[in-house]
Design an enzyme around this catalytic site. Structure first.
Site, short mmCIF file in Angstrom:
data_model
loop_
_atom_site.label_atom_id
_atom_site.label_comp_id
_atom_site.label_asym_id
_atom_site.label_seq_id
_atom_site.Cartn_x
_atom_site.Cartn_y
_atom_site.Cartn_z
N ASN A 13 24.11 -13.04 46.99
CA ASN A 13 23.75 -13.60 45.69
C ASN A 13 24.90 -13.35 44.72
O ASN A 13 25.12 -12.22 44.29
CB ASN A 13 22.46 -12.95 45.18
CG ASN A 13 22.09 -13.42 43.78
OD1 ASN A 13 22.55 -14.46 43.32
ND2 ASN A 13 21.27 -12.64 43.09
N TRP A 14 25.64 -14.41 44.39
CA TRP A 14 26.82 -14.27 43.55
C TRP A 14 26.50 -14.07 42.08
O TRP A 14 27.38 -13.75 41.30
CB TRP A 14 27.72 -15.49 43.71
CG TRP A 14 28.37 -15.59 45.05
CD1 TRP A 14 28.40 -14.65 46.05
CD2 TRP A 14 29.11 -16.71 45.56
NE1 TRP A 14 29.10 -15.10 47.12
CE2 TRP A 14 29.54 -16.38 46.86
CE3 TRP A 14 29.43 -17.97 45.04
CZ2 TRP A 14 30.29 -17.26 47.65
CZ3 TRP A 14 30.17 -18.84 45.83
CH2 TRP A 14 30.60 -18.49 47.11
N LYS A 15 25.25 -14.32 41.70
CA LYS A 15 24.84 -14.18 40.30
C LYS A 15 25.77 -15.02 39.41
O LYS A 15 26.17 -16.11 39.78
CB LYS A 15 24.79 -12.71 39.90
CG LYS A 15 23.90 -11.90 40.85
CD LYS A 15 23.67 -10.49 40.40
CE LYS A 15 22.78 -9.75 41.39
NZ LYS A 15 22.46 -8.39 40.94
N HIS A 104 13.99 -13.51 41.23
CA HIS A 104 14.89 -12.35 41.22
C HIS A 104 14.58 -11.48 40.00
O HIS A 104 14.21 -11.99 38.94
CB HIS A 104 16.35 -12.80 41.21
CG HIS A 104 17.33 -11.70 41.41
ND1 HIS A 104 17.69 -10.83 40.41
CD2 HIS A 104 18.02 -11.31 42.52
CE1 HIS A 104 18.57 -9.97 40.88
NE2 HIS A 104 18.78 -10.23 42.16
N GLU A 106 16.30 -10.08 37.84
CA GLU A 106 17.02 -10.42 36.62
C GLU A 106 16.42 -11.65 35.96
O GLU A 106 16.42 -11.78 34.72
CB GLU A 106 18.51 -10.62 36.94
CG GLU A 106 19.18 -9.32 37.31
CD GLU A 106 20.45 -9.49 38.12
OE1 GLU A 106 21.03 -8.45 38.48
OE2 GLU A 106 20.84 -10.64 38.40
N GLU A 176 13.16 -5.88 46.37
CA GLU A 176 14.23 -5.42 45.51
C GLU A 176 13.70 -4.40 44.52
O GLU A 176 13.19 -4.78 43.47
CB GLU A 176 14.81 -6.57 44.69
CG GLU A 176 15.42 -7.70 45.45
CD GLU A 176 16.05 -8.68 44.48
OE1 GLU A 176 17.22 -8.99 44.65
OE2 GLU A 176 15.37 -9.09 43.52
N GLY A 182 22.29 -2.95 41.35
CA GLY A 182 23.48 -2.80 40.52
C GLY A 182 23.65 -1.42 39.93
O GLY A 182 24.52 -1.22 39.08
N SER A 219 21.74 -2.61 45.95
CA SER A 219 22.94 -1.82 46.25
C SER A 219 23.20 -1.72 47.75
O SER A 219 23.57 -0.66 48.27
CB SER A 219 22.83 -0.43 45.61
OG SER A 219 22.79 -0.52 44.20
N GLY A 240 24.07 -8.31 46.35
CA GLY A 240 24.73 -8.72 45.12
C GLY A 240 26.21 -8.42 45.16
O GLY A 240 27.02 -9.19 45.67
N GLY A 241 26.59 -7.27 44.61
CA GLY A 241 28.00 -6.93 44.44
C GLY A 241 28.85 -7.02 45.69
O GLY A 241 29.99 -7.50 45.65
#
Length: 262
Positions: A13-15, A104, A106, A176, A182, A219, A240-241
């Site tokens: 997920n590149w956000k 998600h 966020e 999640e 994050g 993470s 994510g990251g």
């Protein structure tokens, strides 16, 4: 490891990262890395790109015959109308995108996504033949209050409203824990597996959830992916990251290869 009937899934997920050029460079680098792996040994691989890069990423993947699925990070449940700034299922399908991340944390935290809207979007995705990746998870305050199971039960049951058990195999759930996204904190693998197993139990109470894949997200990195994928009810990861660089993302894919071919 996860049930052999359920294909391992590694989803990035590149956000809100990557211009079109940066996204295309990622696909080029990933394609070079994936050449070394036979396609039948690969897990299912997904990248959820921002709307502006979706079309070009989908085309680049097609041009390179890369076994990677392009996903959207959200969508509107309605097919069309006066909804400024929104993207409909038909619009995504028009550019070849058939997978979408829904709910998600966020989106829930910053954009007023609710259990009700998650259900509406999930129903819309299924109606249009799309694969929804439905995200659920608890806040730190809810975990500290020992409300994790109650929160997960509510979110899963609300997401499943009006969905036929015949469609469960088309669903993907992602657990999640919000406090681990994050933050560098990781839910310990046995606990992550326990919650993923709870999600499957809730599915089985309404139908057959054994074919529904349940991912862990929070993470996830190359140094913890093996332990996570070694759990009985974790069928992959929503990342994510570590999905922003092709090199680190491919290491996660390699972990999926190891589990796929074990």
């Amino acid at each position: 490891m996860a049930n052999a009937k359920r294909q391992i899934l590694i989803a990035g997920n590149w956000k809100m990262y990557k211009t079109t050029a940066e996204a295309q460079a990622f696909v080029e680098a990933l394609a070079q890395s994936m050449q070394s792996v036979p396609q039948n040994a690969l897990p299912q691989v997904i990248v959820a790109a921002p709307f502006t890069a979706l079309s070009s990423v989908a085309q680049a993947i097609k041009d390179k015959k890369l076994p990677v699925i392009t996903a959207a990070q959200t969508m509107e449940s309605k097919e069309e109308g006066a909804y400024t700034g929104e993207i409909s299922p038909k619009m995504l399908l028009d550019i070849g995108v058939k997978t979408v991340v829904i709910g998600h944390s966020e989106r829930r935290q910053y954009y007023n996504e609710t259990d009700t809207s998650v259900n509406a979007k999930t129903l819309a995705a299924l109606k249009h033949g799309m694969t929804p990746i439905v995200c659920v998870g608890e806040l730190l305050s809810e975990r500290e209050a020992k409300q994790t199971d109650a929160v997960i039960e509510r979110q899963v049951n609300e997401a499943l409203k009006e969905i036929s058990s015949a469609d469960y195999a088309k669903l993907v759930f992602a657990y999640e824990p919000v406090w681990a996204i994050g933050t560098g904190k990781v839910c310990e693998s046995p606990e992550a597996n326990r919650v993923c197993a709870l999600i499957r139990t809730l599915l089985n109470q309404k139908g057959d959830g054994e074919r529904t894949r349940v991912l862990y997200g929070g993470s996830v990195k190359p140094d913890n992916i093996d332990e996570l994928l070694g759990q009985s009810d974790i069928d992959g990861a929503l990342v994510g990251g570590a999905s922003l660089e092709a090199e680190s993302f491919f290491k996660l894919v390699e972990a999926g290869v190891a589990k796929t071919t074990a």
